[in-house]
Design a protein around this motif. Structure first.
Motif, PDB file in Angstrom:
ATOM      1  N   ILE A 132      88.696  11.887  18.844  1.00 40.61           N
ATOM      2  CA  ILE A 132      89.811  11.257  19.559  1.00 40.61           C
ATOM      3  C   ILE A 132      89.473   9.827  19.961  1.00 40.61           C
ATOM      4  O   ILE A 132      90.323   8.937  19.922  1.00 40.61           O
ATOM      5  CB  ILE A 132      90.150  12.089  20.818  1.00 40.61           C
ATOM      6  CG1 ILE A 132      90.596  13.496  20.418  1.00 40.61           C
ATOM      7  CG2 ILE A 132      91.231  11.405  21.655  1.00 40.61           C
ATOM      8  CD1 ILE A 132      90.736  14.436  21.599  1.00 40.61           C
ATOM      9  N   HIS A 133      88.216   9.637  20.327  1.00 42.84           N
ATOM     10  CA  HIS A 133      87.743   8.344  20.830  1.00 42.84           C
ATOM     11  C   HIS A 133      86.524   7.953  19.992  1.00 42.84           C
ATOM     12  O   HIS A 133      85.402   8.392  20.274  1.00 42.84           O
ATOM     13  CB  HIS A 133      87.373   8.495  22.315  1.00 42.84           C
ATOM     14  CG  HIS A 133      86.798   7.280  22.951  1.00 42.84           C
ATOM     15  ND1 HIS A 133      87.458   6.070  23.022  1.00 42.84           N
ATOM     16  CD2 HIS A 133      85.592   7.082  23.575  1.00 42.84           C
ATOM     17  CE1 HIS A 133      86.702   5.187  23.650  1.00 42.84           C
ATOM     18  NE2 HIS A 133      85.563   5.782  23.995  1.00 42.84           N
ATOM     19  N   PRO A 134      86.691   7.150  18.925  1.00 41.89           N
ATOM     20  CA  PRO A 134      85.611   6.872  17.976  1.00 41.89           C
ATOM     21  C   PRO A 134      84.287   6.405  18.580  1.00 41.89           C
ATOM     22  O   PRO A 134      83.225   6.746  18.029  1.00 41.89           O
ATOM     23  CB  PRO A 134      86.216   5.801  17.059  1.00 41.89           C
ATOM     24  CG  PRO A 134      87.684   6.103  17.087  1.00 41.89           C
ATOM     25  CD  PRO A 134      87.978   6.555  18.485  1.00 41.89           C
ATOM     26  N   PRO A 135      84.276   5.647  19.696  1.00 48.94           N
ATOM     27  CA  PRO A 135      82.964   5.314  20.267  1.00 48.94           C
ATOM     28  C   PRO A 135      82.187   6.535  20.748  1.00 48.94           C
ATOM     29  O   PRO A 135      80.977   6.466  20.984  1.00 48.94           O
ATOM     30  CB  PRO A 135      83.310   4.394  21.456  1.00 48.94           C
ATOM     31  CG  PRO A 135      84.622   3.773  21.073  1.00 48.94           C
ATOM     32  CD  PRO A 135      85.364   4.869  20.350  1.00 48.94           C
ATOM     33  N   GLY A 136      82.886   7.664  20.903  1.00 47.44           N
ATOM     34  CA  GLY A 136      82.214   8.915  21.207  1.00 47.44           C
ATOM     35  C   GLY A 136      81.923   9.121  22.675  1.00 47.44           C
ATOM     36  O   GLY A 136      82.523   8.506  23.557  1.00 47.44           O
ATOM     37  N   ALA A 137      80.997  10.029  22.920  1.00 51.86           N
ATOM     38  CA  ALA A 137      80.607  10.384  24.282  1.00 51.86           C
ATOM     39  C   ALA A 137      79.143  10.792  24.272  1.00 51.86           C
ATOM     40  O   ALA A 137      78.607  11.216  23.244  1.00 51.86           O
ATOM     41  CB  ALA A 137      81.466  11.529  24.809  1.00 51.86           C
ATOM     42  N   ARG A 138      78.516  10.656  25.417  1.00 52.49           N
ATOM     43  CA  ARG A 138      77.147  11.148  25.557  1.00 52.49           C
ATOM     44  C   ARG A 138      77.005  11.841  26.903  1.00 52.49           C
ATOM     45  O   ARG A 138      77.717  11.534  27.861  1.00 52.49           O
ATOM     46  CB  ARG A 138      76.116  10.036  25.386  1.00 52.49           C
ATOM     47  CG  ARG A 138      76.201   8.895  26.369  1.00 52.49           C
ATOM     48  CD  ARG A 138      75.224   7.791  25.993  1.00 52.49           C
ATOM     49  NE  ARG A 138      75.238   6.677  26.927  1.00 52.49           N
ATOM     50  CZ  ARG A 138      74.486   6.600  28.023  1.00 52.49           C
ATOM     51  NH1 ARG A 138      73.669   7.601  28.321  1.00 52.49           N
ATOM     52  NH2 ARG A 138      74.547   5.555  28.813  1.00 52.49           N
ATOM     53  N   MET A 139      76.107  12.796  26.930  1.00 51.26           N
ATOM     54  CA  MET A 139      75.906  13.647  28.104  1.00 51.26           C
ATOM     55  C   MET A 139      74.490  13.440  28.632  1.00 51.26           C
ATOM     56  O   MET A 139      73.519  13.628  27.896  1.00 51.26           O
ATOM     57  CB  MET A 139      76.109  15.107  27.723  1.00 51.26           C
ATOM     58  CG  MET A 139      76.097  16.088  28.857  1.00 51.26           C
ATOM     59  SD  MET A 139      77.702  16.269  29.679  1.00 51.26           S
ATOM     60  CE  MET A 139      78.744  16.869  28.337  1.00 51.26           C
ATOM     61  N   VAL A 140      74.378  13.065  29.904  1.00 51.85           N
ATOM     62  CA  VAL A 140      73.074  12.914  30.544  1.00 51.85           C
ATOM     63  C   VAL A 140      72.815  14.169  31.375  1.00 51.85           C
ATOM     64  O   VAL A 140      73.501  14.416  32.370  1.00 51.85           O
ATOM     65  CB  VAL A 140      73.020  11.659  31.437  1.00 51.85           C
ATOM     66  CG1 VAL A 140      71.617  11.493  32.018  1.00 51.85           C
ATOM     67  CG2 VAL A 140      73.424  10.413  30.656  1.00 51.85           C
ATOM     68  N   ILE A 141      71.849  14.976  30.948  1.00 49.13           N
ATOM     69  CA  ILE A 141      71.458  16.175  31.679  1.00 49.13           C
ATOM     70  C   ILE A 141      70.534  15.743  32.815  1.00 49.13           C
ATOM     71  O   ILE A 141      69.413  15.288  32.573  1.00 49.13           O
ATOM     72  CB  ILE A 141      70.730  17.182  30.765  1.00 49.13           C
ATOM     73  CG1 ILE A 141      71.562  17.500  29.516  1.00 49.13           C
ATOM     74  CG2 ILE A 141      70.373  18.447  31.537  1.00 49.13           C
ATOM     75  CD1 ILE A 141      72.868  18.161  29.776  1.00 49.13           C
ATOM     76  N   CYS A 142      71.001  15.846  34.040  1.00 50.41           N
ATOM     77  CA  CYS A 142      70.239  15.381  35.208  1.00 50.41           C
ATOM     78  C   CYS A 142      69.466  16.564  35.780  1.00 50.41           C
ATOM     79  O   CYS A 142      69.936  17.245  36.698  1.00 50.41           O
ATOM     80  CB  CYS A 142      71.172  14.759  36.236  1.00 50.41           C
ATOM     81  SG  CYS A 142      72.110  13.348  35.582  1.00 50.41           S
ATOM     82  N   SER A 143      68.294  16.806  35.224  1.00 54.70           N
ATOM     83  CA  SER A 143      67.496  17.981  35.568  1.00 54.70           C
ATOM     84  C   SER A 143      66.945  17.840  36.987  1.00 54.70           C
ATOM     85  O   SER A 143      66.151  16.950  37.273  1.00 54.70           O
ATOM     86  CB  SER A 143      66.351  18.129  34.557  1.00 54.70           C
ATOM     87  OG  SER A 143      65.592  19.283  34.805  1.00 54.70           O
ATOM     88  N   ASP A 144      67.380  18.740  37.866  1.00 50.46           N
ATOM     89  CA  ASP A 144      67.145  18.560  39.302  1.00 50.46           C
ATOM     90  C   ASP A 144      66.130  19.527  39.893  1.00 50.46           C
ATOM     91  O   ASP A 144      66.095  19.746  41.103  1.00 50.46           O
ATOM     92  CB  ASP A 144      68.476  18.674  40.066  1.00 50.46           C
ATOM     93  CG  ASP A 144      69.292  19.907  39.685  1.00 50.46           C
ATOM     94  OD1 ASP A 144      68.815  20.717  38.870  1.00 50.46           O
ATOM     95  OD2 ASP A 144      70.421  20.043  40.186  1.00 50.46           O
ATOM     96  N   GLY A 145      65.253  20.088  39.062  1.00 51.32           N
ATOM     97  CA  GLY A 145      64.302  21.081  39.556  1.00 51.32           C
ATOM     98  C   GLY A 145      63.375  20.571  40.635  1.00 51.32           C
ATOM     99  O   GLY A 145      63.105  21.266  41.622  1.00 51.32           O
ATOM    100  N   HIS A 146      62.860  19.347  40.454  1.00 48.89           N
ATOM    101  CA  HIS A 146      61.908  18.830  41.443  1.00 48.89           C
ATOM    102  C   HIS A 146      62.557  18.559  42.793  1.00 48.89           C
ATOM    103  O   HIS A 146      61.877  18.551  43.818  1.00 48.89           O
ATOM    104  CB  HIS A 146      61.255  17.548  40.918  1.00 48.89           C
ATOM    105  CG  HIS A 146      60.212  17.801  39.877  1.00 48.89           C
ATOM    106  ND1 HIS A 146      59.143  18.633  40.085  1.00 48.89           N
ATOM    107  CD2 HIS A 146      60.094  17.329  38.603  1.00 48.89           C
ATOM    108  CE1 HIS A 146      58.394  18.669  38.983  1.00 48.89           C
ATOM    109  NE2 HIS A 146      58.953  17.898  38.072  1.00 48.89           N
ATOM    110  N   ILE A 147      63.864  18.341  42.789  1.00 59.39           N
ATOM    111  CA  ILE A 147      64.571  18.116  44.048  1.00 59.39           C
ATOM    112  C   ILE A 147      64.461  19.351  44.948  1.00 59.39           C
ATOM    113  O   ILE A 147      64.317  19.255  46.173  1.00 59.39           O
ATOM    114  CB  ILE A 147      66.059  17.796  43.772  1.00 59.39           C
ATOM    115  CG1 ILE A 147      66.191  16.431  43.079  1.00 59.39           C
ATOM    116  CG2 ILE A 147      66.888  17.841  45.040  1.00 59.39           C
ATOM    117  CD1 ILE A 147      65.893  15.253  43.976  1.00 59.39           C
TER     118      ILE A 147
END
Length: 313
Positions: free
Chosen positions: A99-114
């Motif tokens: 739908i949106h040619p520039p695409g998308a990216r997903m940042v997995i914000c791993s919060d275990g140490h918090i």
């Protein structure tokens, strides 16, 4: 002669189409399905990316570490639950690209140490879990995903120092959080859900059940404080991202709750459970104990991966 849409309406139309891809996976506190128009916050954020012709950036706090309760999980490293979830998130980004040619990216914000000190998981297990997430993403060719954790922010500082720094810089005051839990139904439900998970995740507690519940209620305040702090830190480092959540969210909330895999309730995650491959080919999440009653264990690369009801892995 057909009318050409005004330029200002195009980002909104594309944004609604993108949000419609997410809606079937919405993890919400309600039961009714809502249209894209019920999410003005997300529509506005996505429209900004569309207008700029830039890839849409999603941030998803989660994937912290495995539960410390061996009755719930297969070990302290990612397994099929994480593998399937990461593949799903990457595929969702790929759908958006149509739908949106520039695409998308997903940042997995791993919060275990918090939360490590509050949930009883050793920091070395949390590091190993996040490192394996990166290995999975690379090995599966999930190019639209990346992992962000406290090491990206505070480097090699001792883990306790990192937690203290984030808490002091971002966490809400305990008094204000207590007041909010007393007046806001959504925060109260979150507090109760986290308390329940803390109780369930505690193995071999030497005291009474009521003592454990009291302790977990106190720890739940800290988990919510740290969660809020982590969210604000993410906002500082990814200021324009579309914020997703693995927790149920009300329709129209600033955070969009997303369901990663089929599960018996809205709180179950891959890191609190094991994956079961049903005989009909579908996947679901449940405790290791229940999954072992319904299927046989499958190993992958010499490690426990999931359970299956069929002959094939």
């Amino acid at each position: 002669m057909p009318l050409t849409p005004a330029p200002d309406t195009l980002p909104t139309n594309i944004s609604a189409a993108i949000l419609n891809l997410l809606l079937p996976h919405h993890r919400t506190t309600g039961h009714a399905r809502a249209s894209a128009e019920a999410f003005p916050h997300q529509l506005r954020q996505i429209s900004d990316f569309v207008r700029e012709g830039a890839p849409i950036v999603f941030t998803l706090p989660g994937f912290p570490c495995k539960s410390p309760n061996p009755a719930k999980v297969l070990g302290h490293l990612p397994d099929m639950g994480e593998r399937l979830s990461l593949t799903f998130l990457n595929a969702l980004c790929a759908e958006i690209e149509r739908i949106h040619p520039p695409g998308a990216r997903m940042v997995i914000c791993s919060d275990g140490h918090i939360f490590g000190d509050l949930i009883g998981v050793p920091d070395e297990h949390i590091d190993a879990y996040a490192d394996e997430l990166r290995v999975l993403i690379s090995g599966l060719g999930l190019e639209r995903l990346s992992v962000f954790d406290l090491r990206d922010v505070l480097g090699d500082l001792p883990h306790d120092a990192k937690r203290s720094h984030v808490h002091e810089a971002y966490a809400p005051a305990l008094e204000s959080l207590r007041a909010e839990i007393g007046t806001d139904d959504h925060t109260l439900a979150l507090y109760r859900g986290i308390t329940r998970f803390l109780v369930e995740d505690t193995a071999d507690y030497p005291g009474t059940r009521s003592a454990l519940q009291r302790q977990c209620r106190q720890r739940a305040y800290g988990v919510i404080q740290r969660s809020r702090a982590w969210g604000d830190l993410i906002a500082d480092h990814h200021p324009h991202s579309v914020r997703l959540s693995i927790h149920p969210q009300p329709i129209g909330a600033p955070k969009f709750g997303i369901r990663l895999l089929d599960a018996p309730d809205v709180w179950t995650t891959p890191w609190h459970s094991a994956a079961l491959h049903r005989a009909d080919g579908s996947w679901t999440l449940m405790s290791r104990t229940r999954a072992a009653q319904q299927g046989r264990l499958v190993l992958r690369d010499g490690r426990p991966s999931h359970f299956t009801q069929g002959r094939a892995a």
